[in-house]
Write an enzyme that holds these catalytic residues in place. Structure first.
Site, short mmCIF file in Angstrom:
data_model
loop_
_atom_site.label_atom_id
_atom_site.label_comp_id
_atom_site.label_asym_id
_atom_site.label_seq_id
_atom_site.Cartn_x
_atom_site.Cartn_y
_atom_site.Cartn_z
N ASP A 1 4.56 35.65 1.26
CA ASP A 1 3.47 34.66 1.19
C ASP A 1 3.00 34.46 -0.24
O ASP A 1 2.47 33.41 -0.58
CB ASP A 1 2.31 35.09 2.08
CG ASP A 1 2.68 34.84 3.53
OD1 ASP A 1 3.39 35.69 4.12
OD2 ASP A 1 2.31 33.77 4.06
N GLN B 1 4.85 36.89 16.03
CA GLN B 1 5.73 35.88 15.44
C GLN B 1 7.20 36.28 15.56
O GLN B 1 8.07 35.42 15.62
CB GLN B 1 5.37 35.66 13.95
CG GLN B 1 4.07 34.94 13.70
CD GLN B 1 2.91 35.89 13.53
OE1 GLN B 1 2.91 36.99 14.08
NE2 GLN B 1 1.91 35.50 12.76
N ARG C 1 2.69 27.45 10.64
CA ARG C 1 2.50 28.70 9.92
C ARG C 1 3.77 29.05 9.15
O ARG C 1 4.80 28.39 9.31
CB ARG C 1 2.13 29.83 10.90
CG ARG C 1 3.09 29.83 12.08
CD ARG C 1 3.46 31.14 12.59
NE ARG C 1 4.09 31.96 11.60
CZ ARG C 1 5.37 31.85 11.22
NH1 ARG C 1 6.17 30.92 11.73
NH2 ARG C 1 5.88 32.67 10.34
N GLY C 2 3.67 30.11 8.32
CA GLY C 2 4.77 30.44 7.41
C GLY C 2 4.45 29.76 6.09
O GLY C 2 4.07 28.58 6.06
N ALA C 3 4.60 30.51 5.00
CA ALA C 3 4.11 30.04 3.70
C ALA C 3 4.67 28.66 3.30
O ALA C 3 3.90 27.74 2.98
CB ALA C 3 4.40 31.09 2.64
N ASN D 1 3.26 39.91 2.24
CA ASN D 1 3.93 39.31 3.40
C ASN D 1 3.23 39.85 4.65
O ASN D 1 2.30 40.68 4.56
CB ASN D 1 5.43 39.66 3.40
CG ASN D 1 6.20 38.86 4.44
OD1 ASN D 1 6.07 37.63 4.51
ND2 ASN D 1 7.00 39.52 5.25
N LYS D 2 3.66 39.37 5.80
CA LYS D 2 3.02 39.75 7.07
C LYS D 2 2.78 41.25 7.16
O LYS D 2 3.64 42.06 6.80
CB LYS D 2 3.93 39.30 8.23
CG LYS D 2 3.46 39.68 9.62
CD LYS D 2 2.06 39.18 9.94
CE LYS D 2 1.92 37.68 9.77
NZ LYS D 2 0.50 37.25 9.68
N ARG E 1 -6.20 28.68 4.67
CA ARG E 1 -5.76 30.09 4.71
C ARG E 1 -5.62 30.56 3.26
O ARG E 1 -5.17 29.79 2.41
CB ARG E 1 -4.41 30.25 5.43
CG ARG E 1 -4.47 29.96 6.94
CD ARG E 1 -3.15 30.33 7.62
NE ARG E 1 -3.04 31.77 7.88
CZ ARG E 1 -1.92 32.35 8.31
NH1 ARG E 1 -0.81 31.64 8.46
NH2 ARG E 1 -1.89 33.65 8.55
O1 MRU Z 1 0.60 34.54 9.51
P1 MRU Z 1 1.93 33.86 9.34
O2 MRU Z 1 2.72 33.78 10.60
O3 MRU Z 1 1.80 32.52 8.64
O4 MRU Z 1 2.74 34.82 8.35
C1 MRU Z 1 4.00 34.41 7.91
C2 MRU Z 1 4.73 35.40 7.09
O5 MRU Z 1 4.22 36.46 6.76
C3 MRU Z 1 6.08 35.01 6.61
O6 MRU Z 1 6.91 36.12 6.46
C4 MRU Z 1 5.94 34.32 5.24
O7 MRU Z 1 5.02 33.28 5.30
C5 MRU Z 1 7.25 33.78 4.74
S1 MRU Z 1 7.85 32.45 5.75
C6 MRU Z 1 9.27 31.84 5.03
#
Ligand code: MRU
Length: 346
Positions: free
Chosen positions: A244, A203, A49-51, A254-255, A92
């Site tokens: 994201d 997270q 996970r994470g963009a 973002n999250k 996703r």
């Molecule tokens: O649902 P997730 O855990 O994939 O969400 C991740 C985030 O919101 C991060 O802040 C974003 O992807 C940037 S990661 C460098």
């Protein structure tokens, strides 16, 4: 400072190797993924996970899933490339890095075929492209950190607040929001991080706290609803978050919870910085209103990690991301530099 490799090729080169982030912090376990279904499932369940990390995983995972099919007739393999790409692309919806990486792979496939590549050469070209996506992501993280550090130069001891995980686990390098933190620590500066726990999947407390404490960087976890009180108390130099997808006008997905943090930071005069690689910018999205926001299973809000946190039959809403309007963002830091308002990434 950090030696985490959250996403990479397996040593034998035939699989996507990821750290299974669903098992952290209790257990550091890796998974090797070889089929398109395994890759899609790992992205969907947030094992990876994470963009930036899901972009890299999509690119390597696509190649791994194609390798067993090298002997198929050319038209069948070409149809398979498109089919696997479509499935991975749709795993996703919010992070633009995933379609960005998959589309880049499709362009590489197209170029290889146009140049007369047979199946083996096609897969060689795709392997090279996926490795480039991985290596470039790692390099972009470091540059983001270098561009961000001068913004954080004021205090002898740096104190930042972050949300979710935009660190090494979320990228193939030292992270985005956490990149300046790692670089500051590397240079011997004292740095401390406040980590929002990040309901409902934690997270922040599971992943950010794990990777920072593993790197020897002091980290203090707070429940999300404590952030405003912390900012009012003072002592936080800046809020650092990842992204994201960044729209052409600078609106940032973002999250979920990032927007509330931006509002609180503005009210208390704390700089709010978004750190992201160029692969997270989407010039085709005019504003945040056009960014697709993933809605996940409400069961994630009603309970988790083995415990009910709400009655089983109560309604729950579970958007995984929110949009922070560009007006609340002090600056966006990418691998290309520091971007200030008015933003125009179109
Ligand atoms: O649902 P997730 O855990 O994939 O969400 C991740 C985030 O919101 C991060 O802040 C974003 O992807 C940037 S990661 C460098």
């Amino acid at each position: 400072v950090t030696a985490i490799e959250s996403v990479r090729w397996s040593p034998s080169g035939d699989a996507l190797r990821i750290i299974d982030q669903t098992r952290l912090p209790a257990e550091l376990a890796e998974l090797d993924l070889r089929t398109v279904d395994e890759v899609v499932e790992a992205i969907r369940t947030l094992a990876v996970r994470g963009a930036p990390a899901i972009g890299v995983a999509g690119a390597i995972g696509l190649v791994a899933s194609l390798l067993p099919h090298v002997a198929e007739p050319t038209p069948a393999l070409d149809a398979r490339v498109l089919g696997h790409a479509r499935a991975i692309r749709a795993a996703r919806p919010t992070a633009v890095n995933l379609p960005w990486a998959v589309d880049r792979m499709l362009r590489a496939a197209d170029a290889a075929r146009r140049a007369g590549a047979g199946n083996a050469a096609l897969l060689d070209a795709l392997r090279a492209e996926a490795t480039a996506v991985l290596d470039e992501d790692r390099a972009m993280c470091r540059r983001i950190g270098e561009h961000a550090l001068p913004l954080l130069a004021g205090s002898a001891e740096l104190s930042v607040l972050t949300h979710c995980n935009a660190g090494a686990l979320a990228t193939s390098g030292i992270g985005t929001a956490l990149a300046p933190v790692y670089l500051a620590a590397e240079s011997g500066r004292r740095v401390a991080v406040w980590a929002d726990e990040t309901r409902p999947l934690l997270q922040g407390s599971r992943l950010t706290a794990w990777e920072l404490s593993r790197a020897g960087i002091p980290v203090t976890v707070i429940a999300d609803n404590m952030a405003a009180a912390l900012l009012r108390r003072g002592g936080v130099d800046a809020v650092l978050v990842g992204a994201d997808r960044i729209a052409a006008n600078g609106d940032v997905a973002n999250k979920v919870g990032t927007y509330a943090l931006a509002l609180a930071a503005r009210h208390h005069g704390v700089p709010f910085y978004v750190l992201a690689p160029w692969s997270t910018f989407d010039p085709a999205c005019p504003t945040g209103a056009e960014i697709p926001i993933e809605e996940r299973d409400p069961a994630e809000v009603r309970g988790g990690f083995g415990r009910a946190t709400a009655p089983a039959d109560v309604a729950a809403w579970n958007p995984a991301f929110d949009v922070t309007p560009a007006a609340l963002v002090t600056a966006i830091v990418s691998d290309r530099g520091v971007h200030r308002p008015p933003y125009d990434f179109g």
